[in-house]
Design a protein around this motif. Structure first.
Motif, PDB file in Angstrom:
ATOM      1  N   LYS A   2      -4.601  42.940  57.651  1.00 33.69           N
ATOM      2  CA  LYS A   2      -4.016  42.231  58.839  1.00 33.69           C
ATOM      3  C   LYS A   2      -2.445  42.710  59.148  1.00 33.69           C
ATOM      4  O   LYS A   2      -1.821  42.986  58.162  1.00 33.69           O
ATOM      5  N   PHE A   3      -2.104  42.919  60.319  1.00 35.03           N
ATOM      6  CA  PHE A   3      -0.725  43.359  60.666  1.00 35.03           C
ATOM      7  C   PHE A   3      -0.481  42.747  62.081  1.00 35.03           C
ATOM      8  O   PHE A   3      -1.262  42.124  63.012  1.00 35.03           O
ATOM      9  N   LYS A   4       0.937  42.756  62.359  1.00 31.29           N
ATOM     10  CA  LYS A   4       1.358  42.367  63.610  1.00 31.29           C
ATOM     11  C   LYS A   4       1.474  43.504  64.799  1.00 31.29           C
ATOM     12  O   LYS A   4       1.513  44.538  64.236  1.00 31.29           O
ATOM     13  N   ASP A  18       1.344  39.189  67.973  1.00 29.98           N
ATOM     14  CA  ASP A  18       0.441  38.369  67.116  1.00 29.98           C
ATOM     15  C   ASP A  18      -0.351  39.120  66.050  1.00 29.98           C
ATOM     16  O   ASP A  18      -0.391  40.450  65.978  1.00 29.98           O
ATOM     17  N   GLU A  19      -1.005  38.665  65.097  1.00 31.28           N
ATOM     18  CA  GLU A  19      -1.594  39.170  64.073  1.00 31.28           C
ATOM     19  C   GLU A  19      -3.096  39.743  64.486  1.00 31.28           C
ATOM     20  O   GLU A  19      -3.869  38.871  65.082  1.00 31.28           O
ATOM     21  N   GLU A  21      -6.764  41.943  62.854  1.00 27.70           N
ATOM     22  CA  GLU A  21      -7.167  42.456  61.924  1.00 27.70           C
ATOM     23  C   GLU A  21      -7.756  43.930  61.931  1.00 27.70           C
ATOM     24  O   GLU A  21      -8.312  44.217  63.012  1.00 27.70           O
ATOM     25  N   CYS A  22      -7.399  44.733  60.913  1.00 33.33           N
ATOM     26  CA  CYS A  22      -8.092  46.211  60.977  1.00 33.33           C
ATOM     27  C   CYS A  22      -9.318  46.340  60.170  1.00 33.33           C
ATOM     28  O   CYS A  22      -9.639  45.659  59.063  1.00 33.33           O
ATOM     29  N   TYR A 124     -10.363  47.183  65.457  1.00 35.52           N
ATOM     30  CA  TYR A 124      -9.328  46.109  65.524  1.00 35.52           C
ATOM     31  C   TYR A 124     -10.090  45.037  66.025  1.00 35.52           C
ATOM     32  O   TYR A 124     -10.866  44.976  67.054  1.00 35.52           O
ATOM     33  N   TRP A 126      -9.041  40.532  67.162  1.00 34.46           N
ATOM     34  CA  TRP A 126      -8.073  39.721  67.505  1.00 34.46           C
ATOM     35  C   TRP A 126      -8.854  38.434  68.076  1.00 34.46           C
ATOM     36  O   TRP A 126      -9.449  38.381  68.865  1.00 34.46           O
ATOM     37  N   ALA A 141       2.710  48.440  67.096  1.00 34.33           N
ATOM     38  CA  ALA A 141       2.155  47.861  65.924  1.00 34.33           C
ATOM     39  C   ALA A 141       2.758  48.127  64.638  1.00 34.33           C
ATOM     40  O   ALA A 141       3.115  49.458  64.414  1.00 34.33           O
ATOM     41  N   GLN A 142       2.438  47.341  63.650  1.00 28.52           N
ATOM     42  CA  GLN A 142       2.938  47.789  62.153  1.00 28.52           C
ATOM     43  C   GLN A 142       2.089  48.844  61.594  1.00 28.52           C
ATOM     44  O   GLN A 142       2.713  49.785  60.928  1.00 28.52           O
ATOM     45  N   GLN A 345       9.225  42.316  67.837  1.00 29.55           N
ATOM     46  CA  GLN A 345       9.358  41.001  68.684  1.00 29.55           C
ATOM     47  C   GLN A 345       9.947  40.856  69.875  1.00 29.55           C
ATOM     48  O   GLN A 345      10.171  40.021  70.733  1.00 29.55           O
TER      49      GLN A 345
END
Length: 366
Positions: A2-4, A18-19, A21-22, A124, A126, A141-142, A345
């Motif tokens: 997971k990442f932002k 928001d977070e 999922e990959c 992805y 969400w 994204a991160q 952010q």
């Protein structure tokens, strides 16, 4: 994992960080830890509905970072490589790819408007639902997952906040001059619109050793930066005055090459009127795809060559390392293009500044 990420849930609304999922990587996937991502007008067009994409979506198509993980069939990059993400990955074997037109790659053209990777799927989730990719990059994204052909290795000495710019605006502008139009030394070049793409056209013309580089932009605050990038003349006035000034600077013939970087009817008209017979017009600006534009037919006469370019004739595997070396050797200017740096952010602050014409490029640093 997971990442932002910065998520567009509905058009006309601010991005939501928001977070997400990959999902597990597929054989030809590359997972990139994003270090920097540039904010582009194309992202802004999606946010406000001028360019339609399925939602929710992670925007961003100017990304650079470090390879974190690779699929089992990936051979051209390895974990730890510094890469720039290309928004035009290609399959290499479709009708257009075998004709050396990768910008028209059929799997890319078929799947990217649907918000998918080259295999027609997403990686992805969400809130338990499918999340869409943007231009097969999604760099705000991160982390991001891109196809192998969309991860281009560049020297690690190149700072990521400058590397990311190569992935779109720099490649489009410099490439339009040196790869697409192949501007000849000693030529007269006219650039209409001095935003991120136009400024890179200017420096492409400088690298090509053009005799004169005439820059037109309604914002006189861009004159100083245009001059830094290589403009020899910054012109202002109404369309007729601008045309006359171009002719006076080119022995009455008009510009050898004109690069239109705005996408408005008035600037398209000016581009054709200021182009000499036998010259070349490269259209880089965009307008609504269903909008009609009206031109004086006589402005098309005289064996003028007109081409629309989306990525400056890019061959990313060839051109991204070339542009990286040009920066490291002091030939290509990138620092001057960055107007602000922001954390993820604060991404909406960057887009607000872009909308108000306050900046050339804002860069998100992770």
């Amino acid at each position: 994992m997971k990442f932002k990420a910065a998520i567009l849930e509905k058009t006309g609304q601010a991005l939501l960080v928001d977070e997400v999922e990959c999902l597990p990587l597929q054989p030809h996937d590359v997972l990139v830890k994003i270090q920097a991502s540039g904010l582009c007008h194309t992202d802004y067009e999606v946010i406000h509905g001028a360019l339609s994409y399925p939602l929710p979506i992670i925007l961003g198509h100017e990304g650079a970072g470090i390879v974190q993980e690779i699929g089992r069939s990936v051979t051209s990059v390895k974990v730890g490589d510094s890469v720039i993400c290309s928004w035009n990955p290609f399959c290499g074997h479709c009708f257009y790819c075998v004709r050396s037109q990768p910008i028209l790659c059929e799997p890319f053209s078929r799947h990217q408007p649907a918000g998918h990777l080259m295999d027609g799927t997403s990686r992805y989730l969400w809130r338990g639902e499918k999340m869409h990719h943007f231009s097969v990059v999604s760099s705000h994204a991160q982390f991001t997952v891109v196809p192998e052909s969309g991860a281009i290795v560049v020297p690690s000495e190149l700072p990521a906040d400058r590397a990311c710019l190569i992935g779109c605006g720099v490649m489009t502008g410099v490439g339009a001059v040196l790869r697409h139009a192949q501007v000849q030394a000693g030529s007269h070049v006219l650039v209409i619109g001095c935003g991120a793409v136009g400024l890179n056209v200017i420096q492409g013309a400088r690298i090509a050793d053009a005799q004169s580089i005439m820059a037109i932009d309604s914002n006189m605050l861009r004159d100083e930066l245009s001059t830094q990038m290589g403009a020899t003349h910054c012109l202002h006035g109404c369309a007729e005055e601008l045309r006359e000034e171009v002719f006076s600077l080119t022995q009455g013939r008009g510009a050898d090459y004109v690069f239109e970087c705005v996408g408005q009817e008035v600037t398209l008209r000016l581009a054709l009127e200021a182009l000499r017979p036998g010259g070349q017009l490269v259209i880089l600006g965009k307008t609504e795809i269903n909008r009609n534009v009206s031109l004086r037919f006589g402005s098309l006469m005289g064996d003028k060559r007109i081409v629309r370019s989306s990525y400056g004739g890019a061959r990313p595997q060839r051109d991204f390392p070339w542009l990286a070396r040009a920066y490291l050797n002091g030939k290509l200017k990138l620092d001057e293009l960055i107007s602000m740096r922001l954390p993820l952010q604060d991404i909406n602050i960057g887009f607000d500044a872009l909308a108000q014409g306050q900046i050339v490029r804002a860069v998100i640093q992770m």
